[in-house]
Write a protein that holds these residues in place. Structure first.
Motif, PDB file in Angstrom:
ATOM      1  N   GLY A  29      -1.609  -6.638   0.198  1.00  0.00           N
ATOM      2  CA  GLY A  29      -1.170  -7.680  -0.729  1.00  0.00           C
ATOM      3  C   GLY A  29      -1.966  -7.771  -2.011  1.00  0.00           C
ATOM      4  N   ARG A  30      -3.022  -6.980  -2.155  1.00  0.00           N
ATOM      5  CA  ARG A  30      -3.843  -7.009  -3.377  1.00  0.00           C
ATOM      6  C   ARG A  30      -3.410  -5.882  -4.317  1.00  0.00           C
ATOM      7  NH1 ARG A  30      -8.623  -9.950  -3.140  1.00  0.00           N
ATOM      8  NH2 ARG A  30      -8.350 -11.641  -1.637  1.00  0.00           N
ATOM      9  N   LYS A  31      -3.080  -6.235  -5.541  1.00  0.00           N
ATOM     10  CA  LYS A  31      -2.623  -5.253  -6.512  1.00  0.00           C
ATOM     11  C   LYS A  31      -3.773  -4.379  -7.012  1.00  0.00           C
ATOM     12  CE  LYS A  31       1.368  -7.854  -8.224  1.00  0.00           C
ATOM     13  NZ  LYS A  31       2.012  -8.447  -9.425  1.00  0.00           N
ATOM     14  N   ILE A  32      -3.465  -3.110  -7.273  1.00  0.00           N
ATOM     15  CA  ILE A  32      -4.445  -2.147  -7.788  1.00  0.00           C
ATOM     16  C   ILE A  32      -4.103  -1.845  -9.233  1.00  0.00           C
ATOM     17  CG2 ILE A  32      -5.401   0.174  -7.493  1.00  0.00           C
ATOM     18  CD1 ILE A  32      -4.542   0.044  -4.582  1.00  0.00           C
ATOM     19  N   ASP A  33      -5.105  -1.768 -10.091  1.00  0.00           N
ATOM     20  CA  ASP A  33      -4.826  -1.446 -11.489  1.00  0.00           C
ATOM     21  C   ASP A  33      -4.794   0.072 -11.696  1.00  0.00           C
ATOM     22  OD1 ASP A  33      -7.452  -0.512 -11.778  1.00  0.00           O
ATOM     23  OD2 ASP A  33      -8.175  -2.368 -12.685  1.00  0.00           O
ATOM     24  N   ASP A  34      -4.569   0.488 -12.939  1.00  0.00           N
ATOM     25  CA  ASP A  34      -4.392   1.913 -13.240  1.00  0.00           C
ATOM     26  C   ASP A  34      -5.656   2.736 -13.059  1.00  0.00           C
ATOM     27  OD1 ASP A  34      -1.778   1.545 -13.734  1.00  0.00           O
ATOM     28  OD2 ASP A  34      -1.886   1.693 -15.917  1.00  0.00           O
ATOM     29  N   SER A  35      -6.801   2.090 -12.961  1.00  0.00           N
ATOM     30  CA  SER A  35      -8.051   2.834 -12.769  1.00  0.00           C
ATOM     31  C   SER A  35      -8.473   2.846 -11.302  1.00  0.00           C
ATOM     32  CB  SER A  35      -9.167   2.239 -13.629  1.00  0.00           C
ATOM     33  OG  SER A  35      -9.389   0.885 -13.286  1.00  0.00           O
ATOM     34  N   GLY A  36      -7.644   2.282 -10.423  1.00  0.00           N
ATOM     35  CA  GLY A  36      -7.963   2.278  -8.996  1.00  0.00           C
ATOM     36  C   GLY A  36      -8.831   1.103  -8.578  1.00  0.00           C
ATOM     37  N   MET A  37      -8.874   0.054  -9.397  1.00  0.00           N
ATOM     38  CA  MET A  37      -9.697  -1.110  -9.101  1.00  0.00           C
ATOM     39  C   MET A  37      -8.804  -2.303  -8.756  1.00  0.00           C
ATOM     40  SD  MET A  37     -12.636   0.355  -9.763  1.00  0.00           S
ATOM     41  CE  MET A  37     -13.943  -0.821 -10.102  1.00  0.00           C
ATOM     42  N   TYR A  38      -9.425  -3.285  -8.082  1.00  0.00           N
ATOM     43  CA  TYR A  38      -8.725  -4.538  -7.828  1.00  0.00           C
ATOM     44  C   TYR A  38      -9.706  -5.681  -8.079  1.00  0.00           C
ATOM     45  CZ  TYR A  38     -10.931  -6.160  -3.493  1.00  0.00           C
ATOM     46  OH  TYR A  38     -11.815  -6.686  -2.583  1.00  0.00           O
ATOM     47  N   ASN A  39      -9.193  -6.891  -8.174  1.00  0.00           N
ATOM     48  CA  ASN A  39     -10.036  -8.055  -8.467  1.00  0.00           C
ATOM     49  C   ASN A  39     -10.557  -8.664  -7.177  1.00  0.00           C
ATOM     50  OD1 ASN A  39      -9.855  -8.126 -11.353  1.00  0.00           O
ATOM     51  ND2 ASN A  39      -7.756  -8.866 -11.149  1.00  0.00           N
ATOM     52  N   SER A  40     -11.856  -8.461  -6.910  1.00  0.00           N
ATOM     53  CA  SER A  40     -12.482  -9.058  -5.735  1.00  0.00           C
ATOM     54  C   SER A  40     -12.845 -10.510  -6.035  1.00  0.00           C
ATOM     55  CB  SER A  40     -13.746  -8.277  -5.363  1.00  0.00           C
ATOM     56  OG  SER A  40     -14.548  -9.006  -4.454  1.00  0.00           O
TER      57      SER A  40
ATOM     58  N   GLY B  79     -17.185   2.808  15.657  1.00  0.00           N
ATOM     59  CA  GLY B  79     -17.454   3.676  14.509  1.00  0.00           C
ATOM     60  C   GLY B  79     -16.695   3.260  13.272  1.00  0.00           C
ATOM     61  N   THR B  80     -16.725   4.115  12.269  1.00  0.00           N
ATOM     62  CA  THR B  80     -16.105   3.820  10.983  1.00  0.00           C
ATOM     63  C   THR B  80     -14.732   4.468  10.881  1.00  0.00           C
ATOM     64  OG1 THR B  80     -17.320   5.699  10.061  1.00  0.00           O
ATOM     65  CG2 THR B  80     -18.261   3.537   9.733  1.00  0.00           C
ATOM     66  N   PRO B  81     -13.803   3.842  10.175  1.00  0.00           N
ATOM     67  CA  PRO B  81     -12.470   4.430   9.986  1.00  0.00           C
ATOM     68  C   PRO B  81     -12.536   5.655   9.081  1.00  0.00           C
ATOM     69  CG  PRO B  81     -12.469   2.065   9.526  1.00  0.00           C
ATOM     70  CD  PRO B  81     -13.893   2.497   9.604  1.00  0.00           C
ATOM     71  N   PHE B  82     -11.514   6.491   9.196  1.00  0.00           N
ATOM     72  CA  PHE B  82     -11.438   7.703   8.378  1.00  0.00           C
ATOM     73  C   PHE B  82     -10.195   7.623   7.502  1.00  0.00           C
ATOM     74  CE2 PHE B  82     -10.452  12.471   8.255  1.00  0.00           C
ATOM     75  CZ  PHE B  82     -11.247  12.667   7.148  1.00  0.00           C
ATOM     76  N   PHE B  83     -10.418   7.512   6.196  1.00  0.00           N
ATOM     77  CA  PHE B  83      -9.319   7.515   5.233  1.00  0.00           C
ATOM     78  C   PHE B  83      -9.745   8.390   4.070  1.00  0.00           C
ATOM     79  CE2 PHE B  83      -7.129   5.788   1.471  1.00  0.00           C
ATOM     80  CZ  PHE B  83      -5.809   5.910   1.888  1.00  0.00           C
ATOM     81  N   LYS B  84      -9.078   9.522   3.909  1.00  0.00           N
ATOM     82  CA  LYS B  84      -9.507  10.469   2.884  1.00  0.00           C
ATOM     83  C   LYS B  84      -8.299  10.997   2.125  1.00  0.00           C
ATOM     84  CE  LYS B  84     -12.169  14.720   2.143  1.00  0.00           C
ATOM     85  NZ  LYS B  84     -12.961  14.119   1.050  1.00  0.00           N
ATOM     86  N   ILE B  85      -8.239  10.662   0.830  1.00  0.00           N
ATOM     87  CA  ILE B  85      -7.192  11.179  -0.039  1.00  0.00           C
ATOM     88  C   ILE B  85      -7.811  11.720  -1.328  1.00  0.00           C
ATOM     89  CG2 ILE B  85      -5.463   9.549   0.845  1.00  0.00           C
ATOM     90  CD1 ILE B  85      -5.767   7.973  -1.778  1.00  0.00           C
ATOM     91  N   HIS B  86      -7.097  12.619  -1.962  1.00  0.00           N
ATOM     92  CA  HIS B  86      -7.396  12.998  -3.337  1.00  0.00           C
ATOM     93  C   HIS B  86      -6.378  12.285  -4.211  1.00  0.00           C
ATOM     94  CE1 HIS B  86      -9.617  16.999  -2.276  1.00  0.00           C
ATOM     95  NE2 HIS B  86     -10.370  15.934  -2.123  1.00  0.00           N
ATOM     96  N   TYR B  87      -6.836  11.619  -5.249  1.00  0.00           N
ATOM     97  CA  TYR B  87      -5.933  10.816  -6.057  1.00  0.00           C
ATOM     98  C   TYR B  87      -6.306  10.915  -7.538  1.00  0.00           C
ATOM     99  CZ  TYR B  87      -9.683   7.420  -6.549  1.00  0.00           C
ATOM    100  OH  TYR B  87     -10.877   6.829  -6.861  1.00  0.00           O
ATOM    101  N   THR B  88      -5.380  10.489  -8.380  1.00  0.00           N
ATOM    102  CA  THR B  88      -5.600  10.432  -9.821  1.00  0.00           C
ATOM    103  C   THR B  88      -5.218   9.043 -10.323  1.00  0.00           C
ATOM    104  OG1 THR B  88      -5.076  12.779 -10.100  1.00  0.00           O
ATOM    105  CG2 THR B  88      -4.932  11.398 -12.057  1.00  0.00           C
ATOM    106  N   PRO B  89      -6.094   8.367 -11.039  1.00  0.00           N
ATOM    107  CA  PRO B  89      -5.705   7.086 -11.631  1.00  0.00           C
ATOM    108  C   PRO B  89      -4.564   7.291 -12.631  1.00  0.00           C
ATOM    109  CG  PRO B  89      -8.097   7.373 -11.669  1.00  0.00           C
ATOM    110  CD  PRO B  89      -7.505   8.698 -11.314  1.00  0.00           C
ATOM    111  N   ILE B  90      -3.564   6.408 -12.586  1.00  0.00           N
ATOM    112  CA  ILE B  90      -2.435   6.527 -13.514  1.00  0.00           C
ATOM    113  C   ILE B  90      -2.895   6.281 -14.945  1.00  0.00           C
ATOM    114  CG2 ILE B  90      -0.195   5.557 -14.175  1.00  0.00           C
ATOM    115  CD1 ILE B  90      -0.055   7.155 -11.644  1.00  0.00           C
ATOM    116  N   GLU B  91      -3.713   5.246 -15.121  1.00  0.00           N
ATOM    117  CA  GLU B  91      -4.252   4.833 -16.424  1.00  0.00           C
ATOM    118  C   GLU B  91      -3.141   4.755 -17.466  1.00  0.00           C
ATOM    119  OE1 GLU B  91      -8.877   6.093 -15.904  1.00  0.00           O
ATOM    120  OE2 GLU B  91      -7.561   7.525 -16.889  1.00  0.00           O
ATOM    121  N   SER B  92      -3.368   5.325 -18.656  1.00  0.00           N
ATOM    122  CA  SER B  92      -2.358   5.196 -19.720  1.00  0.00           C
ATOM    123  C   SER B  92      -1.630   6.520 -19.953  1.00  0.00           C
ATOM    124  CB  SER B  92      -3.028   4.734 -21.029  1.00  0.00           C
ATOM    125  OG  SER B  92      -4.064   5.634 -21.385  1.00  0.00           O
ATOM    126  N   ASP B  93      -1.459   7.307 -18.886  1.00  0.00           N
ATOM    127  CA  ASP B  93      -0.783   8.603 -18.992  1.00  0.00           C
ATOM    128  C   ASP B  93       0.728   8.371 -19.123  1.00  0.00           C
ATOM    129  OD1 ASP B  93       0.343  11.143 -18.619  1.00  0.00           O
ATOM    130  OD2 ASP B  93      -1.357  11.799 -17.397  1.00  0.00           O
TER     131      ASP B  93
END
Length: 427
Positions: free
Chosen positions: A297-308, A241-255
């Protein structure tokens, strides 16, 4: 002069022959290519009957749904999962034939949205070929073909071109998934679709369709990565089956204020964890107030994205779900109490009762109890669907309150909600 004229005529004739030969060869290759695709695609007829949550002791009308399937290796047929809900009978037709072969479900994963069917009568596969799977690679700007057999038994192909790729969740009238998968959004010449039609690139299966926007003439395709993940998971003999990962989050962005409050430096980027589901993978090590800086090992940016490396900017959930399996270890670097901390956790499966209000209430009769004309039953997504596609706005506000309140609740600690559906005439 005459000899020169003869040479010019001869050169022109040779040039015309080369052009005609090239066109003929091209048309021959395209025809052969079309024949190859045709032999990968089948039509699936589903007879289903959903349960009536208003009167839970009975079922609704019998319905027939036609979707598409793709023949893949080991005599398996790949299709989408949601139309198989509450099925009574599954039949499959091939190559425009009227003959129907009964099929059974081998895997049906509502969270990933994919299903695999098998057919006992192996003569069905005579004349069919398993579709080769495409390699992982950039699809934006790439032309492909969506194929199908229509209800009249005619084979059709439609051109499609991808304009972006993103991580999304399955969302339809029956349920909302928690599992993110890689989807490709593309324009197409189809009039309707999203019924599991295969998408081919250079003769190889690159995904199957999930939804169709008639107004914009766009279609959403589940990428081949999810298909390969399904097959690899099944290769061990059973599907975990599929893994279960569930969070509520807020992008840091420029806050700036949030950054100052947390003590983040200008170089520190990521997402702020508001809460994590108590049954989620990582719930014992990831806490509210943490900032997720990197995953595997992959860095996440302030909007919750990474470079694929293949698809440009993708949501960080790609690092948790794509090519990951139950039992795999996820490594995260987080920012907690003004310092960087490394954590690790294993991916856990989706538990049957991961929500106090069940999100997926399919394939089994709803539980109910009648006393003195009072109909008591469990509050579920199936019951909320009684208000139609816009149930999130139209449903009883108290029911919606408990539904949303339960999304991050622990079903191990609380009882499910029981509601009074309606009152029947009774002495």
């Amino acid at each position: 002069m005459n000899s020169m004229l003869r040479r010019l005529i001869k050169k022109k004739a040779i040039l015309q022959f080369i052009v005609l030969y090239s066109l003929s060869a091209l048309l021959t290759r395209e025809t052969a290519f079309a024949e190859d695709l045709k032999n990968h695609v089948v039509q699936i007829i589903i007879t289903s009957q959903h349960y009536d949550y208003y009167s839970p002791w009975k079922k609704g009308p019998v319905r027939k749904t036609i979707i598409q399937g793709t023949v893949i290796k080991n005599d398996l047929i790949l299709t989408k999962a949601s139309p198989l809900a509450d099925h009574l009978l599954i039949e499959i037709q091939k190559q425009g034939s009227k003959k129907k072969y009964p099929a059974r479900i081998l895997v049906r994963d509502y969270f990933s949205g994919l299903a695999l069917l098998t057919i006992k009568d192996k003569t069905f596969f005579k004349g069919l070929e398993p579709a080769p799977l495409a390699e992982t690679g950039k699809l934006v700007g790439v032309n492909g073909i969506i194929a199908e057999w229509d209800s009249s038994g005619n084979y059709k192909e439609y051109s499609a071109i991808t304009f972006n790729s993103s991580m999304i969740k399955i969302s339809n009238t029956l349920y909302d998934s928690y599992y993110f998968f890689l989807a490709h959004n593309m324009t197409t010449g189809m009039n309707n679709g999203g019924n599991g039609e295969p998408f081919f690139v250079k003769g190889r299966l690159a995904g199957i369709t999930f939804s169709f926007n008639e107004k914009k003439r766009t279609v959403q395709v589940c990428g081949i990565e999810s298909v390969k993940r399904l097959l690899k998971d099944l290769s061990g003999g059973y599907y975990k089956g599929t893994p279960f990962f569930k969070i509520h989050y807020t992008p840091i962005e420029s806050d700036i204020n949030l950054r100052s409050y947390l003590g983040l430096s200008p170089e520190d980027k990521g997402v702020y964890v508001q809460s994590i589901h108590p049954l989620s993978s990582g719930s014992k090590v990831l806490k509210s107030g943490d900032v997720i800086l990197s995953i595997n090992g992959r860095k996440i940016d302030d909007s919750g994205m990474y470079n694929s490396p293949y698809y440009g900017k993708l949501h960080f959930t790609d690092l948790i779900y794509t090519n990951r399996f139950i039992g795999d270890t996820i490594a995260m670097q987080i920012f907690r109490k003004r310092r960087k901390v490394s954590i690790r956790f294993r991916l856990l499966p989706v538990e049957p009762e991961m929500m106090i209000v069940p999100e997926i209430s399919l394939d089994e009769q709803p539980e109910y109890f009648i006393f003195g004309g009072l109909i008591f039953q469990e509050l579920s997504r199936g019951f909320l669907n009684l208000w139609g596609p816009n149930w999130k706005k139209r449903a009883n506000k108290r029911f919606l309150f408990y539904y949303y309140r339960s999304k991050m609740g622990n079903p191990r600690m609380k009882k499910h909600y029981v509601i009074l559906n309606r009152v029947l005439p009774a002495p």
